[in-house]
Design an enzyme around this catalytic site. Structure first.
Site, PDB file in Angstrom:
ATOM      1  N   HIS A 280      17.253  28.351  22.073  1.00 31.37           N
ATOM      2  CA  HIS A 280      17.305  28.167  23.524  1.00 31.37           C
ATOM      3  C   HIS A 280      17.772  26.752  23.903  1.00 31.37           C
ATOM      4  CE1 HIS A 280      16.230  28.627  27.724  1.00 31.37           C
ATOM      5  NE2 HIS A 280      15.530  27.518  27.645  1.00 31.37           N
TER       6      HIS A 280
ATOM      7  N   GLU B 161      10.198  29.167  43.037  1.00 28.29           N
ATOM      8  CA  GLU B 161      11.618  28.858  42.884  1.00 28.29           C
ATOM      9  C   GLU B 161      12.469  29.303  44.070  1.00 28.29           C
ATOM     10  OE1 GLU B 161      13.102  29.195  38.813  1.00 28.29           O
ATOM     11  OE2 GLU B 161      15.070  29.671  39.640  1.00 28.29           O
TER      12      GLU B 161
ATOM     13  N   LYS C  67       7.515  18.292  35.544  1.00 27.98           N
ATOM     14  CA  LYS C  67       7.435  19.750  35.698  1.00 27.98           C
ATOM     15  C   LYS C  67       6.316  20.117  36.661  1.00 27.98           C
ATOM     16  CE  LYS C  67       8.254  24.174  34.336  1.00 27.98           C
ATOM     17  NZ  LYS C  67       8.503  25.046  33.187  1.00 27.98           N
TER      18      LYS C  67
ATOM     19  N   LYS D 147       5.847  30.705  34.499  1.00 27.97           N
ATOM     20  CA  LYS D 147       6.883  31.736  34.351  1.00 27.97           C
ATOM     21  C   LYS D 147       6.617  32.478  33.052  1.00 27.97           C
ATOM     22  CE  LYS D 147      11.039  30.170  36.711  1.00 27.97           C
ATOM     23  NZ  LYS D 147      12.469  29.853  36.486  1.00 27.97           N
TER      24      LYS D 147
ATOM     25  N   GLU E 127      15.249  20.034  26.649  1.00 32.40           N
ATOM     26  CA  GLU E 127      14.526  20.146  27.922  1.00 32.40           C
ATOM     27  C   GLU E 127      13.998  18.772  28.359  1.00 32.40           C
ATOM     28  OE1 GLU E 127      14.754  23.075  29.388  1.00 32.40           O
ATOM     29  OE2 GLU E 127      14.469  24.713  27.931  1.00 32.40           O
TER      30      GLU E 127
ATOM     31  N   HIS F   3      22.011  30.678  29.007  1.00 33.25           N
ATOM     32  CA  HIS F   3      21.562  32.063  28.843  1.00 33.25           C
ATOM     33  C   HIS F   3      22.727  32.968  28.442  1.00 33.25           C
ATOM     34  CE1 HIS F   3      17.701  31.559  31.497  1.00 33.25           C
ATOM     35  NE2 HIS F   3      17.526  31.124  30.264  1.00 33.25           N
TER      36      HIS F   3
ATOM     37  N   ASN G 140      16.708  24.679  35.956  1.00 32.96           N
ATOM     38  CA  ASN G 140      17.636  25.562  35.253  1.00 32.96           C
ATOM     39  C   ASN G 140      18.975  24.901  34.963  1.00 32.96           C
ATOM     40  OD1 ASN G 140      15.851  27.786  35.199  1.00 32.96           O
ATOM     41  ND2 ASN G 140      16.325  28.191  37.340  1.00 32.96           N
TER      42      ASN G 140
ATOM     43  N   ARG H 233      12.644  24.017  42.389  1.00 33.31           N
ATOM     44  CA  ARG H 233      12.345  24.470  41.025  1.00 33.31           C
ATOM     45  C   ARG H 233      13.592  24.942  40.291  1.00 33.31           C
ATOM     46  NH1 ARG H 233       7.223  27.948  38.573  1.00 33.31           N
ATOM     47  NH2 ARG H 233       7.929  27.752  36.427  1.00 33.31           N
TER      48      ARG H 233
ATOM     49  N   HIS I  65      21.176  26.216  32.231  1.00 33.35           N
ATOM     50  CA  HIS I  65      20.618  27.498  31.787  1.00 33.35           C
ATOM     51  C   HIS I  65      21.494  28.692  32.138  1.00 33.35           C
ATOM     52  CE1 HIS I  65      17.116  25.098  30.908  1.00 33.35           C
ATOM     53  NE2 HIS I  65      16.419  26.150  30.497  1.00 33.35           N
TER      54      HIS I  65
ATOM     55  N   ARG J 200      -4.323  44.319  35.371  1.00 36.22           N
ATOM     56  CA  ARG J 200      -3.861  43.611  36.587  1.00 36.22           C
ATOM     57  C   ARG J 200      -4.087  42.102  36.540  1.00 36.22           C
ATOM     58  NH1 ARG J 200      -6.517  47.956  38.865  1.00 36.22           N
ATOM     59  NH2 ARG J 200      -5.113  49.651  39.415  1.00 36.22           N
TER      60      ARG J 200
HETATM   61  N1  LIG Z   1       8.419  29.984  30.833  1.00 37.96           N
HETATM   62  C1  LIG Z   1       9.219  28.954  30.967  1.00 37.96           C
HETATM   63  O1  LIG Z   1       9.163  28.217  31.957  1.00 37.96           O
HETATM   64  C2  LIG Z   1      10.199  28.647  29.878  1.00 37.96           C
HETATM   65  C3  LIG Z   1      10.879  27.420  29.870  1.00 37.96           C
HETATM   66  C4  LIG Z   1      11.735  27.132  28.813  1.00 37.96           C
HETATM   67  C5  LIG Z   1      11.900  28.066  27.802  1.00 37.96           C
HETATM   68  N2  LIG Z   1      11.243  29.248  27.845  1.00 37.96           N
HETATM   69  C6  LIG Z   1      11.388  30.232  26.754  1.00 37.96           C
HETATM   70  O2  LIG Z   1      10.897  29.651  25.570  1.00 37.96           O
HETATM   71  C7  LIG Z   1      11.515  30.270  24.441  1.00 37.96           C
HETATM   72  C8  LIG Z   1      11.883  29.241  23.429  1.00 37.96           C
HETATM   73  O3  LIG Z   1      10.703  28.621  22.985  1.00 37.96           O
HETATM   74  P1  LIG Z   1      10.642  27.787  21.639  1.00 37.96           P
HETATM   75  O4  LIG Z   1      11.866  26.951  21.528  1.00 37.96           O
HETATM   76  O5  LIG Z   1       9.337  27.147  21.588  1.00 37.96           O
HETATM   77  O6  LIG Z   1      10.839  28.907  20.499  1.00 37.96           O
HETATM   78  P2  LIG Z   1       9.777  29.785  19.657  1.00 37.96           P
HETATM   79  O7  LIG Z   1       8.601  30.105  20.437  1.00 37.96           O
HETATM   80  O8  LIG Z   1      10.553  30.894  19.058  1.00 37.96           O
HETATM   81  O9  LIG Z   1       9.359  28.793  18.481  1.00 37.96           O
HETATM   82  C9  LIG Z   1      10.333  28.344  17.603  1.00 37.96           C
HETATM   83  C10 LIG Z   1       9.954  28.589  16.135  1.00 37.96           C
HETATM   84  O10 LIG Z   1       9.057  27.588  15.710  1.00 37.96           O
HETATM   85  C11 LIG Z   1       7.913  28.172  15.106  1.00 37.96           C
HETATM   86  N3  LIG Z   1       6.805  27.285  15.395  1.00 37.96           N
HETATM   87  C12 LIG Z   1       6.173  27.140  16.579  1.00 37.96           C
HETATM   88  N4  LIG Z   1       5.317  26.135  16.521  1.00 37.96           N
HETATM   89  C13 LIG Z   1       5.373  25.641  15.264  1.00 37.96           C
HETATM   90  C14 LIG Z   1       4.721  24.574  14.612  1.00 37.96           C
HETATM   91  N5  LIG Z   1       3.877  23.775  15.251  1.00 37.96           N
HETATM   92  N6  LIG Z   1       5.007  24.359  13.314  1.00 37.96           N
HETATM   93  C15 LIG Z   1       5.928  25.119  12.687  1.00 37.96           C
HETATM   94  N7  LIG Z   1       6.597  26.125  13.264  1.00 37.96           N
HETATM   95  C16 LIG Z   1       6.314  26.377  14.547  1.00 37.96           C
HETATM   96  C17 LIG Z   1       7.807  29.512  15.736  1.00 37.96           C
HETATM   97  O11 LIG Z   1       7.075  30.370  14.922  1.00 37.96           O
HETATM   98  C18 LIG Z   1       9.268  29.906  15.876  1.00 37.96           C
HETATM   99  O12 LIG Z   1       9.751  30.439  14.664  1.00 37.96           O
HETATM  100  C19 LIG Z   1      12.690  31.039  24.992  1.00 37.96           C
HETATM  101  O13 LIG Z   1      12.396  32.408  24.939  1.00 37.96           O
HETATM  102  C20 LIG Z   1      12.805  30.576  26.438  1.00 37.96           C
HETATM  103  O14 LIG Z   1      13.315  31.578  27.286  1.00 37.96           O
HETATM  104  C21 LIG Z   1      10.402  29.548  28.863  1.00 37.96           C
HETATM  105 ZN   LIG Z   2      14.796  26.193  29.169  1.00 40.78          ZN
END
Ligand SMILES: NC(=O)c1ccc[n+]([C@@H]2O[C@H](COP(=O)([O-])OP(=O)(O)OC[C@H]3O[C@@H](n4cnc5c(N)ncnc54)[C@H](O)[C@@H]3O)[C@@H](O)[C@H]2O)c1
Ligand SMILES: [Zn+2]
Length: 364
Positions: A266, A238, A228, A144, A186, A253, A246, A242, A249, A122
């Site tokens: 992304h 949201e 942010k 999120k 972003e 998406h 998006n 907030r 997005h 939980r």
């Molecule tokens: N929670 C939120 O508010 C929010 C906001 C925006 C995006 N997201 C989510 O985030 C995700 C995308 O995140 P992302 O772009 O970071 O992708 P990711 O987490 O897949 O990382 C991208 C790649 O880079 C590699 N990597 C990470 N750090 C590294 C480093 N320092 N050196 C070398 N390689 C490294 C990872 O292993 C991966 O292969 C999506 O799923 C999206 O929906 C969430």
């Molecule tokens: Zn995003």
């Protein structure tokens, strides 16, 4: 070392930003639920060889027992099955309710480990240690958390705030170029939706950002996190502003899900989606053609796609209707009132069609 705060009453937490932070046990200690307890370090098989050892050593120095949970890498692993692996490992290691989950990685690990933290017994404390630009400027802040469902991105999840965001800017040194540019999407988003002066600054400093100039990058990360934090502080769940985060997005998406997770990153999908959103904003009587050209140009200069893939109009609408921003069937879009200010509106499909046509007009 810079520090910001997300103000959410008893769920407030610091964002600490700076080089070399993953070696600072005193900073980690601020987010631990229980010094002397257990820290469960969750990371992927691609990030583990780079940083897991250093973080585990630091957590040990901070006085915790450290267990490591290494899951498969990437968007395709942001699934129920991977979540289960994390829960299995937590149980196998007899982790209790004071165990702190430490999410080391990009947005995928942050979202997944955060959701694991929200659901394990939980809810247990968790620390975000973002290692991609996207995670540093966006996903690690705001609480999120989610996994994907085959029918839609982030469909299973929770709002669950971390106790600390520890943002070590040195980790970006190993980030591949394509991932880095994806994160820039972003960053420019904040300029478009919230801060015209930042947008102008980005136009001047994009070349410096592309070569990862330390000073420019520090400023971009700080201002992005600040915006942010400000937005999340006003509207955690949201119900209002907030949603501006998006921008691009809803289209993005659809691109990610429509092409299959991991095909377009992304940030790439969001980049093309922001161009479509800008075009739709113009069609709705807000932006000028020159404004849309500025949006397109900045995204292009960041090395990101401005032209969307041809999924077909029907498919776009089908995917966008599943996206959670659709309420009762009417798709709500984040649009731009002007550069530096967004708004949200339900737009009838027939008015969106010309924006979608424009979105891949230049496609081969
Ligand atoms: N929670 C939120 O508010 C929010 C906001 C925006 C995006 N997201 C989510 O985030 C995700 C995308 O995140 P992302 O772009 O970071 O992708 P990711 O987490 O897949 O990382 C991208 C790649 O880079 C590699 N990597 C990470 N750090 C590294 C480093 N320092 N050196 C070398 N390689 C490294 C990872 O292993 C991966 O292969 C999506 O799923 C999206 O929906 C969430
Ligand atoms: Zn995003």
């Amino acid at each position: 070392m810079d520090e910001l705060r997300v103000n959410l009453a008893d769920r407030s937490y610091p964002i600490v930003i700076g080089p070399g932070l993953i070696r600072h046990e005193a900073v980690f200690a601020r987010g631990l639920g229980n010094v002397g307890g257990t820290a469960a370090l969750v990371t992927s098989d691609r990030i583990a060889p780079l940083y897991a050892r250093t973080v585990a050593d630091t957590l040990t120095r901070a006085g915790t027992r450290v267990i490591q949970i290494v899951v498969p890498d990437g968007e395709t692993a942001k699934t129920w099955e991977t979540l289960n692996l994390v829960h299995d490992a937590l149980l196998a290691n007899r982790c209790d309710r004071k165990t702190t989950i430490v999410a080391l990685g990009g947005g995928v690990i942050g979202d997944l480990a955060g959701f694991a933290a929200a659901t394990y017994q939980r809810g247990v404390p968790f620390i975000q240690v973002p290692t991609t630009l996207l995670a540093l400027v966006d996903s690690s802040v705001g609480g999120k958390t989610a996994i994907n469902h085959p029918r839609g991105k982030n469909m299973i999840g929770a709002f669950y705030q971390p106790t600390l965001v520890l943002a070590d800017t040195d980790t970006l040194a190993t980030l591949p170029e394509r991932e880095y540019r994806s994160g820039l999407a972003e960053v420019v988003k904040y300029g478009f939706i919230y801060d015209y002066a930042f947008l102008e600054w980005l136009e001047v400093n994009m070349d410096a950002l592309l070569v990862r100039d330390v000073a420019a990058l520090a400023r971009a990360i700080y201002r992005s996190c600040e915006i942010k934090a400000e937005i999340v502080g006003q509207d955690e769940r949201e119900t209002g502003i907030r949603a501006w985060l998006n921008l691009g997005h809803t289209f993005g998406h659809a691109i990610e899900t429509g092409l299959g997770y991991g095909q377009w990153l992304h940030g790439e999908a969001v980049a093309a989606g922001m161009v479509t959103a800008a075009e739709l904003s113009r069609l709705q009587g807000h932006l000028s053609a020159a404004d849309v050209a500025r949006v397109r140009r900045l995204i292009e200069r960041a090395g990101l796609p401005t032209v969307s893939p041809r999924l077909g109009q029907e498919r776009y609408f089908e995917l966008m209707r599943i996206d959670k921003k659709a309420e009762g069937g009417a798709i709500r879009y984040v649009l731009l009132k002007r550069l530096g200010e967004a708004y949200v509106a339900a737009v009838p499909d027939e008015q969106v069609v010309p924006a979608l046509d424009a979105a891949y007009a230049d496609a081969a």
